[in-house]
Design an enzyme around this catalytic site. Sequence first.
Site, PDB file in Angstrom:
ATOM      1  N   ASP A   1     -30.352-162.000  37.310  1.00  0.00           N
ATOM      2  CA  ASP A   1     -29.403-161.772  36.233  1.00  0.00           C
ATOM      3  C   ASP A   1     -28.353-162.881  36.312  1.00  0.00           C
ATOM      4  O   ASP A   1     -28.350-163.702  37.229  1.00  0.00           O
ATOM      5  CB  ASP A   1     -28.795-160.362  36.333  1.00  0.00           C
ATOM      6  CG  ASP A   1     -28.249-159.899  34.995  1.00  0.00           C
ATOM      7  OD1 ASP A   1     -28.129-158.688  34.784  1.00  0.00           O
ATOM      8  OD2 ASP A   1     -27.972-160.766  34.125  1.00  0.00           O
TER       9      ASP A   1
HETATM   10  C1  GLC Z   1     -26.090-160.081  31.371  1.00  0.00           C
HETATM   11  C2  GLC Z   1     -26.884-158.818  31.530  1.00  0.00           C
HETATM   12  C3  GLC Z   1     -28.359-158.995  31.332  1.00  0.00           C
HETATM   13  C4  GLC Z   1     -28.598-160.061  30.297  1.00  0.00           C
HETATM   14  C5  GLC Z   1     -28.118-161.380  30.869  1.00  0.00           C
HETATM   15  C6  GLC Z   1     -28.283-162.536  29.871  1.00  0.00           C
HETATM   16  O1  GLC Z   1     -25.062-160.146  32.314  1.00  0.00           O
HETATM   17  O2  GLC Z   1     -26.705-158.065  32.731  1.00  0.00           O
HETATM   18  O3  GLC Z   1     -28.898-157.723  30.954  1.00  0.00           O
HETATM   19  O4  GLC Z   1     -29.971-160.135  29.970  1.00  0.00           O
HETATM   20  O5  GLC Z   1     -26.776-161.318  31.310  1.00  0.00           O
HETATM   21  O6  GLC Z   1     -27.443-162.330  28.780  1.00  0.00           O
END
Ligand code: GLC
Length: 750
Positions: free
Chosen positions: A282
């Site tokens: 993430d």
């Molecule tokens: C965010 C979220 C994740 C998302 C990623 C890209 O912090 O936790 O679910 O896909 O970043 O936006």
Amino acid sequence: MNKIPQVLSSLLIVCLFQQLTAQQQFNNTEMKIDSLLSEMTLAEKIGQMTLCQSPESQNADAIETAIRLGEAGALLNETNPDRIRHYQQIAVNESRLGIPLLFGRDIIHGFKTVFPINIGLAASFNPTLAEETARIAALEATSVGVNWNFAPMVDISRDPRWGRMAEGFGEDTYLTTTLALSMLKGFQGESLSSPNSLAACAKHFAAYGAAEGGRDYNTTDVSEVELWNTYFPPFKALAEAGIATFMTGFNDLNGIPASGNSFLFQEVLKEKWNYNGFVVSDWASITEMITHGFAADDKDAALKAVNAGVDMEMATKAYAKHLKELLNQGKLDESQLDDAVKRILRVKFKLGLFERPFVDSSQIIQTPPQQHLLLAQKAAEQSMVLLKNKGQLLPLDSTTKRQIAVIGPMANDRYEQLGTWIFDGDTNLSITPLTAFREKYGNANIRYAKGLSNTRSNDTSAFSRAINQAKKVDIIFFFAGEESILTGEAHSRAFLDLPGAQSQLFQKLRQLGKPLVLVVMTSRPLAIGDIIDQADAVIYAWHPGTMAGPALANIVSGAVVPSAKLPVTFPKTAGQIPVYYNHKMTGRPPSAESFIPMEEIPARSFQTSLGNTSHYMDIGFEPLFPFGYGLSYSSFEYKNIQLSVTEISKSDSLEISFTLRNTGDYAATEIAQLYVRDLVASITRPVKELKGFQRITLNPGESREIIFMLKANDLGFYDKDGNYQTEAGKFLVGVGGNSAINLSLQFLLK
Ligand code: GLC
């Protein structure tokens, strides 16, 4: 010659041919991957493992240079078709090996056309609908060149304080798994290589929704038994169904941050589940392991993440900066990087990017066609839950001459009705409840006042106008809830009331003594039982998306009869959390008989006189509304519930049949639910578990025999080591319109 063997043999040949073809295709792809890998430099391998932030937030030249040098394998948050084409051309035509880029985006509940937020879509209990919404999202997103979607989010959540309950499908593992598989089919289509297929992403592995206190990013401490039986199944199903990617959670799980957790990504995902897609971290979750106190520095974080099986790093540069050094120091082996790169290349080959790296710009969907909007309306109609309808106040016929007040901060806001995670939602497409009510009931019959500037406002200066408007009408609709920004990532709440001065405004409207309908627009359960008690009717609309207005107008007028059911338990108060239907029995289960409301406890009662059971003295033990609950304008009767047999072996199935009758005055759809309970097992089992549901539409007075098939294998559970087993013993089973039913029948699994 008997035709049947001939037909069967030709079918067999076709199946064998298809399998051979699939195997050949796989082998061909693997050969291409191996060949390409053999040509790659170390820098190019590490480049594939790097997911770069959206160029707008970076120096575009730096992005172009990185792509040209093969140091970027994917971009996220780029949706401009011209820029996507530009970056892809650099990757394909100017980098040494011409490896195409992935373009990732969060398309949680629609792209330009926004569907109900997923917790709302889950209330439809409609897998086909879920798949259709995902398919439309894929058509719209791939048309601009996005080819990777960071969805579906399948985190089970039992805590509405957690803002991200919005993105998932609620508290139940079976419902979440069913809808997740449907969303996967919608996103990835029949074949990933199709031009309008999106590589999907199972997130966030794992148990991110079990954050202590419902506070986002917080610690999760979950037993192995709970992981295997509650949190893992949706991910296992997605892995087995061929989802292209997985994403790590931000959470530290049992002391090990997900992004450095080899139990999750090596032992479970890649070994036990034999998964061959790739894992992306993430956002910055790899370097956050330093903050967690699990990694000493970026280099240590990179080492731990690669060893844990995280193949691609999102947004940060620990891999880019340190993998070469870690290899040179012998702390990593290049075979580990090769495995990661092969997984990433495998997805790119499956997407057909090497053959077709560019989208056809003539196919860009600038403005969604009407059928996309109609599906958004249908999805919203099927997600809105009728929680109360005293005296059958609703439906309000569209021909009524009664004057109607539309009041509240959520009644006419094109943006707020969309909910969270709507980066690409086109608010120009939004139709608000006010607009739709004017259309449905005639402008002359509608009086509007916002009452509050937004749902958090405590400025009551506009109350008088709202009250004056409401004084002139026959029925009041109060649109309350939470704005988009009060839900979603990092937006947890300790209280579950209506924010701002909404409750005060409600009370002012209530004091007028007119029929009062409460419409709640948010993406979590709110503990507003006191408000609901005072409303005459309540529609929980969630954040309904683009077509909130027409959907609500159809529900309110009866053009569409509400069918939705709650995918999550509603607590009476935040202090009751966690509260969910499939809880354990405990050794001292509560009962109505044993509960004495606190205010009725006789003074100086003897310590053990109150009944030593598991309840709260102030609120008892029942939720505000149970999982699976939802009203209709009609009513349904469940009769003649029968089992085909009362004993089954572990290879058998059991048939549960019953007669469902529409005993009301409207053609309506009932979501019949099947629950079971394992009475005695080697670990304690839930008091009931959802094992099936069906949407059944009946005319007034119509009856139909309904059958659920229950396989013995569905009655099993995982032990702490992840071994699935079914144990002989007695089970209870029941069907009904929500999870509060009694399981009336018993059978034996031999
Ligand atoms: C965010 C979220 C994740 C998302 C990623 C890209 O912090 O936790 O679910 O896909 O970043 O936006």
